[in-house]
Scaffold this active site. Sequence first.
Site, PDB file in Angstrom:
ATOM      1  N   SER A 182      -9.925  -0.690   6.926  1.00 24.79           N
ATOM      2  CA  SER A 182      -9.512  -0.538   5.518  1.00 24.79           C
ATOM      3  C   SER A 182      -8.685  -1.642   4.729  1.00 24.79           C
ATOM      4  O   SER A 182      -8.247  -1.492   4.150  1.00 24.79           O
ATOM      5  CB  SER A 182      -8.219   0.901   5.166  1.00 24.79           C
ATOM      6  OG  SER A 182      -9.345   2.004   5.462  1.00 24.79           O
ATOM      7  N   SER A 214      -9.663   1.417   2.839  1.00 26.99           N
ATOM      8  CA  SER A 214      -8.985   2.217   1.871  1.00 26.99           C
ATOM      9  C   SER A 214      -7.942   1.573   0.489  1.00 26.99           C
ATOM     10  O   SER A 214      -7.282   2.364   0.111  1.00 26.99           O
ATOM     11  CB  SER A 214      -7.856   3.370   2.771  1.00 26.99           C
ATOM     12  OG  SER A 214      -7.354   2.361   3.023  1.00 26.99           O
ATOM     13  N   LYS A 235       0.659  -0.953  -0.142  1.00 29.06           N
ATOM     14  CA  LYS A 235       0.116   0.078   0.202  1.00 29.06           C
ATOM     15  C   LYS A 235       0.705   0.967  -0.112  1.00 29.06           C
ATOM     16  O   LYS A 235       1.692   1.540   0.231  1.00 29.06           O
ATOM     17  CB  LYS A 235      -0.792   0.116   1.181  1.00 29.06           C
ATOM     18  CG  LYS A 235      -1.868   0.914   1.009  1.00 29.06           C
ATOM     19  CD  LYS A 235      -2.947   0.426   2.113  1.00 29.06           C
ATOM     20  CE  LYS A 235      -3.640   1.906   2.676  1.00 29.06           C
ATOM     21  NZ  LYS A 235      -4.776   2.002   3.181  1.00 29.06           N
TER      22      LYS A 235
HETATM   23  N1  GLN Z   1     -13.207   3.920   6.196  1.00 26.75           N
HETATM   24  C1  GLN Z   1     -12.775   4.696   7.367  1.00 26.75           C
HETATM   25  C2  GLN Z   1     -12.166   5.965   7.507  1.00 26.75           C
HETATM   26  O1  GLN Z   1     -13.143   6.627   6.403  1.00 26.75           O
HETATM   27  C3  GLN Z   1     -11.594   3.633   7.796  1.00 26.75           C
HETATM   28  C4  GLN Z   1     -10.753   3.734   7.412  1.00 26.75           C
HETATM   29  C5  GLN Z   1      -9.136   3.091   7.291  1.00 26.75           C
HETATM   30  O2  GLN Z   1      -9.064   2.255   8.000  1.00 26.75           O
HETATM   31  N2  GLN Z   1      -7.179   3.985   6.978  1.00 26.75           N
HETATM   32  O3  GLN Z   1     -11.976   6.285   8.100  1.00 26.75           O
END
Ligand code: GLN
Length: 485
Positions: free
Chosen positions: A184, A160, A85
Site C-alpha cells: 500500500s 491503499s 494517512k
Molecule cells: N492491496 C493489498 C490489500 O488489499 C495491500 C493493502 C495494504 O498494503 N494495506 O490487502
Amino acid sequence: MADMINNEEILRTDALTLGKKIKAGELTSVQVTSAFIDAIRAEDGKYNSFITVSDDALDEAAAIDEKIKAGELTGSLAGVPVAIKDNICTKGMLTSCASRMLSNFIPPYDATVIRKIREEGMVILGKTNMDEFAMGSTTETSFYGPTVNPRGENRVPGGSSGGSAACVAADLAPVALGSDTGGSIRQPASFCGVTGLKPTYGTVSRYGLVAFASSLDQIGPIGKTAVDCAALFNIISGIDERDQSSAESSKIDVDAVSSFDVKGKKIGIPKEYIGEGIDEDVKARVMEAVKYFEDNGATVETFEMPIIEYAIPTYYIIACAEACSNLSRYDGVKYGYSPDGVEDLMDLYIRSRSEGFGMEVKRRIMLGNFVLSSGYYDAYYNKALQAKALIKKAFDEAFGKYDVVIGPVAPTTALKAGESLSDPLKMYLGDICTVLINIVGLPAVSVPCGNDREGMPVGMQIIGKHFDEQTILGFAASFQKGGRS
Ligand code: GLN
C-alpha cells in the site's frame, strides 16, 4: 528575502531543499505551509486526496519558525509540511481509516511516528484518503469517496495509501506518510509516479497505527525523491517500548544515499517477476532501468523463484486472519460508529458492524473467520504459515547471492476507475509483486522508471536485505540522479 522563491516553486520543491531553505532563512515554515494549504484548498477538489485539512497548520508553522530562529530545532526537515494517512492517530484530529465506523473518532493521543514528526518540527497538513481500513489497491473503497490519480484522468491512484501518493504527485504535499501491509505504499507510489519506501518490519513503530494485519503492517514515507524518503525514514524510525515488535536499527546515512555508487553491486531478478501476466510496457521500463545499473557497473542475473505462485493466497489468508481478529474491537460500544435505537446488545453488535463497515472490509472479516475456524484452520491458516517459511527461505537464498532483488511494483500501470470494484479477485492478483515482501518483513522501495504507451507511470521495485534501507535507497537515488524518472 521572503520573495526569493515563489509559491509555485515551493510546491514543486523536494522536502530536503525546502528544509535547507527554511534553515538558511530564505523561506519560513509559515510561507511554505501556507503555499501548500492554499494549493490543497484550491486544487484538491479534483483529486480528493485529503479527508481532513488541518486548521492548525499555520499556527504550528509560526511556532516552529520561532523555534528554528532560536536554534531549538535544527533537523533537516524542520519547518517542512507533511501529509499523514488517515489510519495514523493524530491527537485531536479525525482519524477515520476512511471508514464510517471511525467517522467520529478523534484520537486522544498521537501515534509514535506523529510524536517524532512533531519533535522534528514538521507541520502536519492534514489526513489523506485511503481504502477503508487499508484494504484495497485503488482508494475506491473509502467512505469519503475515491481519490483521483493526478497523472491520468479516470485512473485510480492505487491503494491503499492512494491519498498520500496522489497529494505528493499533485504537489499538494512535499512528503507524506503511508502504511504498507501488502504493497500500500509501493503500489500507489508506482501508479502516481512518486517514490515510496516500505521499511523493514519493526524499524518504524506501529503504536498508533490502526491495525489491519499486525504481522505485516509497516508505516513508511512517500516523497518526490529517494533521498527525501531516507530523511523522513530517519525521523520516524527507532525502537519503541510501546510496540513489542519494534526493533533497533541504525539510521540511514543520507549523504551516502545521495552519492551511492552501484558499481560492483549484484542485482538478482526473479524470472517470475518479468514473466507471464506482467504488462509488456512495465517489463520494458523495468528492464531499461536495470540496464542503467548495468551500464554503471552493477552485475545482473536472473533466477527462479517458483514460490511466487503462492504469494497471493498466503498473503490473503494471513492478512484476513489477522484483520478479522483486529477488527473485532469495533462493536459499537467502546468507540466508533454506534447506531441509534438499538433493541438489545446483539442488535447493537449486528447493526454497528453491518452499517459501519463497507463491503471489502466485511468480505475480509468473513474470509478471516473462515480460515481460522476449526476444521479449516489446518487446511488454510497453517498451510499459509508453512508457505511463509518457504518464502523466507527463498529470499534468504537470493540474498546470499545478491545485494538487491529488482522487479516491477505491479503487473500493470494504474487501472481505470471502477474496473476492479466489480472483480475483487482481479484486484487481489494485482498484488503479486508486493505482498511477498511483507510476508518476510523485507524493505523495498518503489521508484518511477518511465511511462507506458498511454503516459501512465511505471514503478520499479528494489528489494533489500533486512535493515538495508541504505542500499535500496542508494540504488533509487543513483537512478534519480542519473536524470531518470
Ligand atoms: N492491496 C493489498 C490489500 O488489499 C495491500 C493493502 C495494504 O498494503 N494495506 O490487502
